[in-house]
Design an enzyme around this catalytic site. Structure first.
Site, mmCIF file in Angstrom:
data_model
loop_
_atom_site.group_PDB
_atom_site.id
_atom_site.type_symbol
_atom_site.label_atom_id
_atom_site.label_comp_id
_atom_site.label_asym_id
_atom_site.label_seq_id
_atom_site.Cartn_x
_atom_site.Cartn_y
_atom_site.Cartn_z
ATOM 1 N N CYS A 105 52.222 4.847 76.454
ATOM 2 C CA CYS A 105 51.346 3.686 76.234
ATOM 3 C C CYS A 105 51.518 2.610 77.310
ATOM 4 C CB CYS A 105 51.574 3.090 74.857
ATOM 5 S SG CYS A 105 51.291 4.281 73.551
ATOM 6 N N HIS A 158 49.327 -4.101 75.031
ATOM 7 C CA HIS A 158 48.932 -2.770 74.557
ATOM 8 C C HIS A 158 48.607 -2.895 73.071
ATOM 9 C CE1 HIS A 158 48.901 1.273 73.273
ATOM 10 N NE2 HIS A 158 50.083 1.226 72.699
ATOM 11 N N ASN A 184 45.165 2.786 68.284
ATOM 12 C CA ASN A 184 46.033 2.841 69.461
ATOM 13 C C ASN A 184 45.535 3.967 70.374
ATOM 14 O OD1 ASN A 184 48.067 3.348 71.307
ATOM 15 N ND2 ASN A 184 49.737 3.177 69.824
#
Ligand SMILES: CC(C)(COP(=O)(O)OP(=O)(O)OC[C@H]1O[C@@H](n2cnc3c(N)ncnc32)[C@H](O)[C@@H]1OP(=O)(O)O)[C@@H](O)C(=O)NCCC(=O)NCCS
Length: 319
Positions: A112, A246, A276
């Protein structure tokens, strides 16, 4: 350090959107629980499109928006943990599809934190003068790796891609700090899963997350990372137009906001619509922010990534 100019931003998500209510037909969960614990309302799910397909959509939009031809690009960099194949790389597939005959191409895996790491690599190629224009895309088809019987993970992730075209610009500010610490609370690895939706057991690569450990790691690492970068650049939060974290969980951002005493309005959040999307989350956010006029030339923003590896890091850049 000399900075980078963003010539264009673009995003693409698969058409199919999965709501929390839909997931609650598959596992013991509810819209209320997911929304309250994560901030997620829906996420997009690929219906056969692979990571390279998402990237090609973004690449073509980027070229059109920047008014550039494919052979103006010197480097195609794709950040992903969900490549189509082990080889060839997604970036090489993109290069061929768009006809970027002058570009070299490579993938980068920092989970990520991928886009932040990718931007750091792109910056070095540009700052050194080795490349004039870099196409950087973060893209994931994470739903390929989801165990749809595991309510701890299947609610969290979505598919998508976002990207930028960059060139060097000595007049724009740029600063970064990246970190890694090998540890396993987030993995995509071979697991045997008892799957009531299929016949018998299934052995596949699945995403596994120790939610609580990752949550605590994220709040701590991002807090430290933002503070560290502001200290090195001798700036304060008021010097930033936005912090773009993020997008993993709205409550993670609320935790950072409380710990750092930074108002939530300083953080850009769009997790409600995408879940996500790993390395795609920050470039998707940038593309939405540009499109909606939330960031303009001269604004300073801070990108904060964290994720599997473990990896984390922040980049401060001037738009
Ligand atoms: C996964 C996450 C949403 C869980 O939220 P949480 O508030 O930490 O919840 P907990 O893990 O403490 O679980 C609380 C309870 O809810 C249950 N639960 C977990 N998922 C659930 C779901 N989808 N629906 C309903 N209940 C659920 C748990 O089983 C637990 O029940 P128990 O108390 O009876 O054992 C959160 O920890 C998180 O977002 N972590 C980061 C994960 C991530 O994004 N990883 C990638 C980062 S890049």
């Amino acid at each position: 350090m000399p900075g980078v100019k963003i010539h264009a931003t673009a995003r693409y998500v698969p058409q199919r959107a999965i709501t929390n209510d839909e997931i609650s037909n598959w596992v013991d969960t509810s819209d209320e629980w997911i929304l309250q614990r994560t901030g997620i309302s829906r996420r997009h799910m690929s219906d056969g499109e692979n990571t390279s397909d998402l990237c090609i959509q973004v690449a073509n939009k980027l070229l059109a928006k920047a008014g550039l031809a494919a052979d103006d690009i010197d480097l195609i960099l794709v950040t992903t943990v969900t490549p189509d194949y082990l080889s060839p790389s997604v970036s090489c597939i993109v290069q061929s599809a768009i006809g970027a005959t002058n570009a070299f191409a490579m993938d980068l895996n920092a989970a990520c934190t991928g886009f932040v790491y990718g931007l750091s690599v792109a910056h070095k190629y540009l700052a050194s003068g080795m490349c004039r224009r870099v196409m950087l895309i973060g893209a994931e088809v994470l739903t390929k790796y989801i165990d749809w019987t595991d309510r701890n993970t299947c609610i969290l992730f979505g598919d998508g891609a976002g990207g930028v075209i960059l060139s060097a610009d000595a007049n724009r500010q740029y600063a970064e700090k990246l970190h890694s610490r090998g540890a396993m609370p987030i993995t995509v690895s071979h697991q045997q899963v008892i799957n009531p939706l299929c016949e018998g057991d299934r052995e596949m690569d699945y995403i596994k997350v120790d939610g609580r450990e990752v949550f605590e790691f994220a709040v701590k690492s991002v807090t430290e990372s933002i503070s560290e970068l502001l200290k090195t650049t001798e700036m304060c939060v008021d010097d930033l137009r936005y912090i773009v974290p993020h997008q993993a969980n709205r409550r993670i951002v609320e935790g950072i906001s409380r710990k750092m005493k930074i108002d939530m309005s300083k953080f850009f959040i769009n997790i409600q619509n995408y879940g996500n999307t790993s390395s795609a989350s920050i470039p998707i956010a940038l593309s939405e922010m540009m499109e909606n006029g939330l960031i303009n030339e001269g604004d300073r923003i801070l990108l904060a990534g964290f994720g599997g590896g473990l990896t984390w890091g922040s980049i401060l850049l001037e738009i």
